[in-house]
Design a protein around this motif. Structure first.
Motif, PDB file in Angstrom:
ATOM      1  N   LYS A  79       0.825  -1.206   0.000  1.00 31.74           N
ATOM      2  CA  LYS A  79       0.000   0.000   0.000  1.00 31.74           C
ATOM      3  C   LYS A  79       0.860   1.257   0.000  1.00 31.74           C
ATOM      4  CE  LYS A  79      -4.174  -1.889   2.153  1.00 31.74           C
ATOM      5  NZ  LYS A  79      -5.141  -1.774   3.276  1.00 31.74           N
ATOM      6  N   GLU A  80       1.969   1.208   0.715  1.00 38.83           N
ATOM      7  CA  GLU A  80       2.871   2.362   0.727  1.00 38.83           C
ATOM      8  C   GLU A  80       3.556   2.529  -0.626  1.00 38.83           C
ATOM      9  OE1 GLU A  80       6.788   4.019   3.190  1.00 38.83           O
ATOM     10  OE2 GLU A  80       5.774   2.161   3.804  1.00 38.83           O
ATOM     11  N   LYS A  81       3.901   1.418  -1.265  1.00 34.15           N
ATOM     12  CA  LYS A  81       4.569   1.467  -2.570  1.00 34.15           C
ATOM     13  C   LYS A  81       3.696   2.140  -3.619  1.00 34.15           C
ATOM     14  CE  LYS A  81       6.386  -1.535  -6.229  1.00 34.15           C
ATOM     15  NZ  LYS A  81       6.657  -2.949  -6.641  1.00 34.15           N
ATOM     16  N   PHE A  82       2.410   1.792  -3.615  1.00 37.36           N
ATOM     17  CA  PHE A  82       1.500   2.351  -4.625  1.00 37.36           C
ATOM     18  C   PHE A  82       0.755   3.586  -4.136  1.00 37.36           C
ATOM     19  CE2 PHE A  82       1.932  -2.106  -5.963  1.00 37.36           C
ATOM     20  CZ  PHE A  82       2.321  -1.911  -7.283  1.00 37.36           C
ATOM     21  N   GLY A  83       1.035   4.036  -2.932  1.00 40.51           N
ATOM     22  CA  GLY A  83       0.458   5.285  -2.442  1.00 40.51           C
ATOM     23  C   GLY A  83      -0.934   5.160  -1.882  1.00 40.51           C
ATOM     24  N   PHE A  84      -1.412   3.942  -1.621  1.00 41.03           N
ATOM     25  CA  PHE A  84      -2.769   3.779  -1.107  1.00 41.03           C
ATOM     26  C   PHE A  84      -2.899   4.138   0.373  1.00 41.03           C
ATOM     27  CE2 PHE A  84      -3.029   0.308  -4.507  1.00 41.03           C
ATOM     28  CZ  PHE A  84      -3.508   1.212  -5.449  1.00 41.03           C
ATOM     29  N   ASP A  85      -1.765   4.364   1.035  1.00 43.54           N
ATOM     30  CA  ASP A  85      -1.805   4.732   2.449  1.00 43.54           C
ATOM     31  C   ASP A  85      -1.974   6.239   2.652  1.00 43.54           C
ATOM     32  OD1 ASP A  85       0.712   5.145   1.289  1.00 43.54           O
ATOM     33  OD2 ASP A  85       1.707   5.136   3.250  1.00 43.54           O
ATOM     34  N   LYS A  86      -1.947   7.002   1.559  1.00 47.45           N
ATOM     35  CA  LYS A  86      -2.039   8.454   1.647  1.00 47.45           C
ATOM     36  C   LYS A  86      -3.499   8.909   1.601  1.00 47.45           C
ATOM     37  CE  LYS A  86       2.404   9.195  -0.710  1.00 47.45           C
ATOM     38  NZ  LYS A  86       3.074   9.831  -1.865  1.00 47.45           N
ATOM     39  N   PRO A  87      -3.792  10.127   2.085  1.00 43.32           N
ATOM     40  CA  PRO A  87      -5.151  10.674   1.977  1.00 43.32           C
ATOM     41  C   PRO A  87      -5.538  10.884   0.517  1.00 43.32           C
ATOM     42  CG  PRO A  87      -3.850  11.893   3.590  1.00 43.32           C
ATOM     43  CD  PRO A  87      -2.904  10.986   2.876  1.00 43.32           C
ATOM     44  N   PHE A  88      -6.849  11.005   0.286  1.00 41.10           N
ATOM     45  CA  PHE A  88      -7.381  11.098  -1.077  1.00 41.10           C
ATOM     46  C   PHE A  88      -6.756  12.243  -1.864  1.00 41.10           C
ATOM     47  CE2 PHE A  88     -10.563  13.368  -3.696  1.00 41.10           C
ATOM     48  CZ  PHE A  88     -10.615  12.494  -4.761  1.00 41.10           C
ATOM     49  N   PHE A  89      -6.785  13.458  -1.319  1.00 41.74           N
ATOM     50  CA  PHE A  89      -6.308  14.615  -2.076  1.00 41.74           C
ATOM     51  C   PHE A  89      -4.809  14.542  -2.332  1.00 41.74           C
ATOM     52  CE2 PHE A  89     -10.326  16.476  -0.537  1.00 41.74           C
ATOM     53  CZ  PHE A  89     -10.811  16.973  -1.743  1.00 41.74           C
ATOM     54  N   GLU A  90      -4.078  13.959  -1.431  1.00 44.44           N
ATOM     55  CA  GLU A  90      -2.641  13.803  -1.658  1.00 44.44           C
ATOM     56  C   GLU A  90      -2.381  12.824  -2.798  1.00 44.44           C
ATOM     57  OE1 GLU A  90       1.436  12.742   0.863  1.00 44.44           O
ATOM     58  OE2 GLU A  90      -0.498  13.037   1.903  1.00 44.44           O
ATOM     59  N   GLN A  91      -3.167  11.750  -2.856  1.00 45.99           N
ATOM     60  CA  GLN A  91      -3.044  10.805  -3.973  1.00 45.99           C
ATOM     61  C   GLN A  91      -3.410  11.476  -5.295  1.00 45.99           C
ATOM     62  OE1 GLN A  91      -4.695   6.820  -3.572  1.00 45.99           O
ATOM     63  NE2 GLN A  91      -4.796   7.051  -1.345  1.00 45.99           N
ATOM     64  N   LEU A  92      -4.471  12.279  -5.271  1.00 49.03           N
ATOM     65  CA  LEU A  92      -4.909  12.961  -6.486  1.00 49.03           C
ATOM     66  C   LEU A  92      -3.857  13.944  -6.984  1.00 49.03           C
ATOM     67  CD1 LEU A  92      -7.139  13.522  -8.569  1.00 49.03           C
ATOM     68  CD2 LEU A  92      -8.109  15.189  -6.978  1.00 49.03           C
ATOM     69  N   VAL A  93      -3.265  14.715  -6.075  1.00 43.78           N
ATOM     70  CA  VAL A  93      -2.222  15.672  -6.457  1.00 43.78           C
ATOM     71  C   VAL A  93      -1.006  14.945  -7.011  1.00 43.78           C
ATOM     72  CG1 VAL A  93      -0.599  17.384  -5.564  1.00 43.78           C
ATOM     73  CG2 VAL A  93      -2.993  17.461  -4.859  1.00 43.78           C
ATOM     74  N   ASP A  94      -0.614  13.848  -6.381  1.00 49.12           N
ATOM     75  CA  ASP A  94       0.538  13.084  -6.864  1.00 49.12           C
ATOM     76  C   ASP A  94       0.284  12.529  -8.262  1.00 49.12           C
ATOM     77  OD1 ASP A  94       1.887  13.595  -4.544  1.00 49.12           O
ATOM     78  OD2 ASP A  94       1.441  11.653  -3.602  1.00 49.12           O
ATOM     79  N   TYR A  95      -0.924  12.001  -8.473  1.00 45.80           N
ATOM     80  CA  TYR A  95      -1.234  11.430  -9.789  1.00 45.80           C
ATOM     81  C   TYR A  95      -1.252  12.514 -10.863  1.00 45.80           C
ATOM     82  CZ  TYR A  95      -3.413   8.801 -13.517  1.00 45.80           C
ATOM     83  OH  TYR A  95      -3.650   8.208 -14.723  1.00 45.80           O
ATOM     84  N   THR A  96      -1.864  13.652 -10.551  1.00 48.38           N
ATOM     85  CA  THR A  96      -1.927  14.746 -11.520  1.00 48.38           C
ATOM     86  C   THR A  96      -0.531  15.251 -11.855  1.00 48.38           C
ATOM     87  OG1 THR A  96      -4.068  15.404 -10.587  1.00 48.38           O
ATOM     88  CG2 THR A  96      -2.943  16.990 -11.998  1.00 48.38           C
ATOM     89  N   ASN A  97       0.315  15.371 -10.851  1.00 49.70           N
ATOM     90  CA  ASN A  97       1.690  15.824 -11.071  1.00 49.70           C
ATOM     91  C   ASN A  97       2.457  14.850 -11.953  1.00 49.70           C
ATOM     92  OD1 ASN A  97       4.020  17.602 -10.487  1.00 49.70           O
ATOM     93  ND2 ASN A  97       4.771  15.829  -9.355  1.00 49.70           N
ATOM     94  N   ASN A  98       2.298  13.567 -11.691  1.00 47.67           N
ATOM     95  CA  ASN A  98       2.962  12.555 -12.521  1.00 47.67           C
ATOM     96  C   ASN A  98       2.432  12.582 -13.952  1.00 47.67           C
ATOM     97  OD1 ASN A  98       4.504  11.640 -10.364  1.00 47.67           O
ATOM     98  ND2 ASN A  98       2.998  10.083  -9.774  1.00 47.67           N
ATOM     99  N   LEU A  99       1.122  12.800 -14.094  1.00 50.20           N
ATOM    100  CA  LEU A  99       0.517  12.834 -15.424  1.00 50.20           C
ATOM    101  C   LEU A  99       1.048  14.011 -16.237  1.00 50.20           C
ATOM    102  CD1 LEU A  99      -1.590  11.284 -17.102  1.00 50.20           C
ATOM    103  CD2 LEU A  99      -3.312  12.904 -16.298  1.00 50.20           C
TER     104      LEU A  99
END
Length: 313
Positions: free
Chosen positions: A56-76
């Motif tokens: 879960k930590e490797k794929f970021g599932f342990d993070k809060p929703f908005f933090e995951q969304l910001v990380d994904y958008t930044n990577n995109l």
């Protein structure tokens, strides 16, 4: 033209962001994630709690929703679609191998649908309420009643087992190979009735227009009236329908790809959805959204080519 494209670009970016946000939100609040699914399919000995937390930590599932969304958008924004959990590979190379197959298959099927559908629709309209119209409409209704997952095996039995003129079409070796014949035939037969009926209806609607009656009064031949004065304006709604078909065919004919084992976008969408592979699902959704937008642009640009009066407006 520049302002037209700029407006479309702003709409595309806005629409793409909305689709991305909604898809990401629905997956996040679905109540499960790929790691939980993998754990449920194995034994507790294979999945100690420490390993689960590490994944879960490797794929970021342990993070809060908005933090995951910001990380994904930044990577995109940096051209990174993330790493597939199911295939343990980056999503971008997977899409690079799957998308071209579906694009080739979908565009070729769209071309064949238009090639056969428009002339048959025109013929049906020209022979309105006569035997050609009856035969075309009857055949169209029959073909529309046959699902693609039934039509595929039926054509395979006919051309492979009975007539023995084709080999078993499994896999994909390119558009201009024998393996593409039956998949293209299934997609064409399943969708050509839509274009036939749309063309026929548009032509019959044009036939009742005042300027068509005026053209007949002037003594113009029926062929000239049909091809010059009726067909071009009738093709506007037909091109819209063809554009919708094109995007749906390109985005993955899941049943056809499953029947003929074609490694395209349809099978990839099914696998990603069933395994809840978040990065892969997001990558597929983004690509499909972009393909739909490009299809809409092609349709919009075709309008002035079909009817010059639109260009003047």
């Amino acid at each position: 033209m520049a302002s037209y494209l700029l407006v479309r670009l702003v709409r595309w970016i806005t629409g793409l962001l909305m689709v991305m946000f909604l898809t990401f939100t629905m997956m996040h609040f679905s109540g499960s994630n790929p790691v939980d699914i993998m754990v449920s399919q194995g034994s507790s000995a294979d999945w100690p709690q420490q390993r689960i937390e590490a994944l879960k930590e490797k794929f970021g599932f342990d993070k809060p929703f908005f933090e995951q969304l910001v990380d994904y958008t930044n990577n995109l924004l940096h051209g990174e679609f993330g790493r597939s959990i199911k295939f343990n590979r980056d999503v971008a190379p997977i899409l690079e191998t799957k998308v071209p197959i579906s694009v080739q298959l979908g565009l070729a099927a769209t071309f064949l649908v238009i090639l056969f559908g428009v002339p048959l629709g025109v013929l049906a309209a020209a022979a309105h309420n006569r035997w050609p119209d009856t035969v075309i409409l009857g055949t169209t209704m029959t073909l529309q009643a046959i699902p693609e997952f039934v039509l595929g095996p039926v054509l395979t039995v006919i051309f492979v087992l009975w007539l023995k003129i084709l080999a078993v079409p499994v896999g994909w070796n390119g558009l201009f190979t024998q393996q593409s014949i039956l998949p293209l035939a299934v997609l064409t037969i399943a969708n050509v009735p839509i274009i036939i009926r749309q063309t026929r209806a548009s032509m019959l609607e044009m036939a009742g227009s005042d300027y068509i009656r005026t053209a007949r009064t002037k003594g113009l031949s029926e062929r000239k009236i049909l091809m010059k004065h009726m067909l071009r304006p009738a093709l506007i709604p037909v091109s819209t329908t063809a554009g919708m078909l094109m995007t749906s065919l390109v985005n993955g004919a899941i049943f056809v790809e499953a029947v003929f084992n074609i490694p395209g976008l349809g099978n990839l969408t099914r696998d990603a959805t069933l395994s809840l592979d978040y990065p892969l699902v997001m990558g597929v959704v983004i690509i499909i959204t972009v393909l739909v937008m490009m299809g809409n642009l092609i349709v919009d640009l075709s309008y002035p080519l079909i009817d010059p009066r639109i260009r003047n407006r």
